[in-house]
Structures are given as structure tokens and as C-alpha cells.
Enzyme design. Sequence first.
Site, PDB file in Angstrom:
ATOM      1  N   GLU A 228       9.918   7.055  12.521  1.00 61.12           N
ATOM      2  CA  GLU A 228       8.827   7.342  13.458  1.00 61.12           C
ATOM      3  C   GLU A 228       9.109   6.762  14.841  1.00 61.12           C
ATOM      4  O   GLU A 228       8.832   7.393  15.856  1.00 61.12           O
ATOM      5  CB  GLU A 228       7.506   6.817  12.901  1.00 61.12           C
TER       6      GLU A 228
ATOM      7  N   ASP B 227       0.190  -5.240  14.474  1.00 62.69           N
ATOM      8  CA  ASP B 227       1.475  -5.172  13.762  1.00 62.69           C
ATOM      9  C   ASP B 227       2.663  -5.282  14.704  1.00 62.69           C
ATOM     10  O   ASP B 227       3.544  -6.115  14.509  1.00 62.69           O
ATOM     11  CB  ASP B 227       1.559  -3.929  12.879  1.00 62.69           C
TER      12      ASP B 227
ATOM     13  N   SER C  77       1.272  10.758   8.786  1.00 67.97           N
ATOM     14  CA  SER C  77       2.681  10.739   9.215  1.00 67.97           C
ATOM     15  C   SER C  77       3.506   9.799   8.344  1.00 67.97           C
ATOM     16  O   SER C  77       4.590  10.156   7.867  1.00 67.97           O
ATOM     17  CB  SER C  77       2.788  10.335  10.687  1.00 67.97           C
TER      18      SER C  77
ATOM     19  N   HIS D  95      -3.684  -2.903  16.030  1.00 69.22           N
ATOM     20  CA  HIS D  95      -2.547  -3.051  16.942  1.00 69.22           C
ATOM     21  C   HIS D  95      -1.899  -4.436  16.868  1.00 69.22           C
ATOM     22  O   HIS D  95      -1.136  -4.810  17.748  1.00 69.22           O
ATOM     23  CB  HIS D  95      -2.954  -2.730  18.389  1.00 69.22           C
TER      24      HIS D  95
ATOM     25  N   ASP E  86       1.498   1.126   8.661  1.00 70.39           N
ATOM     26  CA  ASP E  86       1.283   2.391   7.959  1.00 70.39           C
ATOM     27  C   ASP E  86       2.257   2.560   6.803  1.00 70.39           C
ATOM     28  O   ASP E  86       1.871   2.820   5.663  1.00 70.39           O
ATOM     29  CB  ASP E  86       1.442   3.560   8.939  1.00 70.39           C
TER      30      ASP E  86
ATOM     31  N   TYR F 133      -1.196   5.208  23.100  1.00 69.86           N
ATOM     32  CA  TYR F 133      -0.667   4.181  22.201  1.00 69.86           C
ATOM     33  C   TYR F 133       0.511   3.476  22.872  1.00 69.86           C
ATOM     34  O   TYR F 133       0.597   2.242  22.881  1.00 69.86           O
ATOM     35  CB  TYR F 133      -0.227   4.847  20.893  1.00 69.86           C
TER      36      TYR F 133
ATOM     37  N   LEU G 172      -5.640   8.067   9.180  1.00 76.55           N
ATOM     38  CA  LEU G 172      -5.320   7.731   7.796  1.00 76.55           C
ATOM     39  C   LEU G 172      -3.820   7.806   7.534  1.00 76.55           C
ATOM     40  O   LEU G 172      -3.374   7.724   6.399  1.00 76.55           O
ATOM     41  CB  LEU G 172      -6.070   8.655   6.834  1.00 76.55           C
ATOM     42  N   SER G 173      -3.058   7.999   8.584  1.00 78.93           N
ATOM     43  CA  SER G 173      -1.605   7.925   8.554  1.00 78.93           C
ATOM     44  C   SER G 173      -0.945   8.951   7.653  1.00 78.93           C
ATOM     45  O   SER G 173      -0.168   8.636   6.764  1.00 78.93           O
ATOM     46  CB  SER G 173      -1.131   6.519   8.183  1.00 78.93           C
TER      47      SER G 173
END
Length: 381
Positions: free
Chosen positions: A165, A39, A132, A37, A177, A226, A129-130
Site C-alpha cells: 500500500e 500508527d 484495502s 493516526h 489495518d 491523509y 473498515l479497511s
Amino acid sequence: MTNVSGSSLAQQFQQAFGRAPVVVARAPGRVEFIGNHTDYNGGAVLGAAINRSVTVAAGPNADGRFRLRSTSGTPSLDLAAVPAGRLTGAEAWANYPLGVWRSLGDFNLPQPAGFDLLVDSDLPPGAGLSSSAALELATALALLQLAGSGPITPDRLATLGRHAENKYVGVPCGILDQGTSAFGAAGQLVHIDCRGPVFSRVPLPGAVHLWIFNTKEKHALVDGLYATRHRECMEAAKTLGVALLADLTPARLLPLLPKLTAEQAKRAQHIVAEHARVHATGEALAAGDLVAAGRLLTASHRSSQHLFENSTPALDRLVDLLEKHPAVLGARLTGGGFGGAVMALTRDSFTPADAEVIAAQSGSHPEVIHLLTADGARVVG
């Protein structure tokens, strides 16, 4: 899902839509190596692009329709126009590729008038593992080629995926990500100074391995946890008079903690210390000190567990077990948390049998995945 080869997916596209695709693109998932977290708080992160990915095959739709299908059996969509709002329920997966299409317009990039898209993946959903970001980047590369656009730089590709996103899916993620998926390289980690963002790579010694223990616990970031942590961090920074929490060092933060609520103080302590841990981990790897790097990974998890409170008992139990194994250098939750997976950094001597014993002892019956680092997003056909 099992990620098929580009040629196999092209054949499935032919069967689904009655013609061959024009383009096949692939983007890797990623492991958040360290930087939980940090980023969106203006800090630095280290990520690894992995050898599991999302692959898309695409072709233009002559009728201007938007037809989306997945090899996973999720609901197919056949739309006359991209909806203004977000899709919900079982169709919500389509918000990612449709959000990318809308983002192309926001970035003044060409958009295909309509398209057919077939998605395949071997990234386990909800494992941190992203999948998205991989879907966003693979879709962006495919749609840009359909629209006749020239090459896009990795940094712009990452920014486009993040925009999709944030704005069209509703997850206030940072650049980790998408940046890792765009800049990944085999045998290296991606270092991101998220304030720029500025991207670089850090060699990962070949004598170590990455293992994922996927608990398959719910990991739905849009559900609000989140977003709650994001809000708590922003409120803490505002109270402390800084733009973002990464502007502070642990020494500067300490005397300011009384200004914060108890929850805000814990969130701020985690972010500021985690930012420092990212820098220290990069230095340890550069020096070849794997023991120090591993200790920093485990310290990162304990901070997530006790200060950021985005871990779960199942994740904590896995880290406890892994920490005791002599071939494990360090372990931590990876991704947004609130479920998902633990990543372990191990020596060569850690075997699949060792992993299965730990999985069995954990009681959560996690899926065990042995990963390699991999190259970033690209057109493959």
C-alpha cells in the site's frame, strides 16, 4: 457487495475463467477501535478484526498473464505484464493485488509467473473498515500458495501488505489495518505497538457490541488529505527534535508547543494525547471498566474533530447523538477520517431500532452495520 462462501466464489471463478481455482483466501476488514493516526507516528493502536471480509479465489495462468476480476462489476483487467506505474480511474482497484505481487519480489518471496484472480467483498468501500488491507492480505495468501511457498507468519504478512500500500498504491499508512486483519481473533482486540511493531491481544468483554454508522461520504485517502496530515506530523517531530511524535508525553510536549506552527501544534497535541488514550483504554478494558473505556473513545473523537481536523460535520453529528444515548458507552470516527464512518461501543440494550432512530436523526442517512469481532486472514479453500 455480498461476501459469498468460498465454495460459491470457487464456482464463480470456474464460470469466469473456465477452470477451478487452486486456492481461496479470506481476510477480514477492521475497525480502528482507538488510535487515530498514531500508527505511523510510532504510537500504539487498538483494532478489531470484524466479521466482514474480502475473499479471493485464484489460479495460475499458464500464459503468464494477469487477469483480475471482481464480483462488484468493476472493470476487469487482462494484462501481459504488471505495469511499472499505477493504474488510474476505474482500474485503480487493481493496484492493490498487483502491488502485492510486486511486493513479493521485494520481500524475496516467490511470485507466480501469472495468475487469475476473482475478488469478492462485503466490506462497504470508503467506510473506514479497511477493505484495502483485507484485499492485500487475502491476495498475498493466495499468491503465495500459487507460487508454492510455505506458510507466512502474521507479522510478515502484515508488513508485506503495508509495503504494497505504501509503495505501489501511494498511501503512507501505518501498520494498523494490515496488522489487525492478520492478527485478529474473535472476542479480542489487537494491540499494536507500531514502533516494533509488536502485536498482542486484549480481551473485549462479551457484553458489548460494535456498531458502524457509515455516512458514505468520500473517503479517498490517496486524494491527499491523509498524506497532508502525515507530512504535518513528520515536520512537527523534526522541529521538536524527536524521531516520531509518540516519543513525547503530553507533559513533555506542552512546553515545546511554541516551537510549532499553529497547525503543527494541533496535530502534535492530538497524536501525543491519543497515544496516551490507547494505553489508558487497554488498562480500562483489562480492568473491566467499560464506562472509562467509552469515555476515552469519545475523547478520541473530540480530539480528531478539533485538533487533527480529520472529522466532518456528519461524523460529529452522529457522535453528538450517540453520546446522549444511555446504552452507548462511547463513539468516535474510525479509520483515516475525512468522511467514512463512526464506531459506537454499546451495551446489550442498544438495539437495531435505536441505531435506526439515531441514523434518521443525523440527517446523513448512514448505513448501519452491527459487527462482531472475527479471526484474522487465512486460507479457506
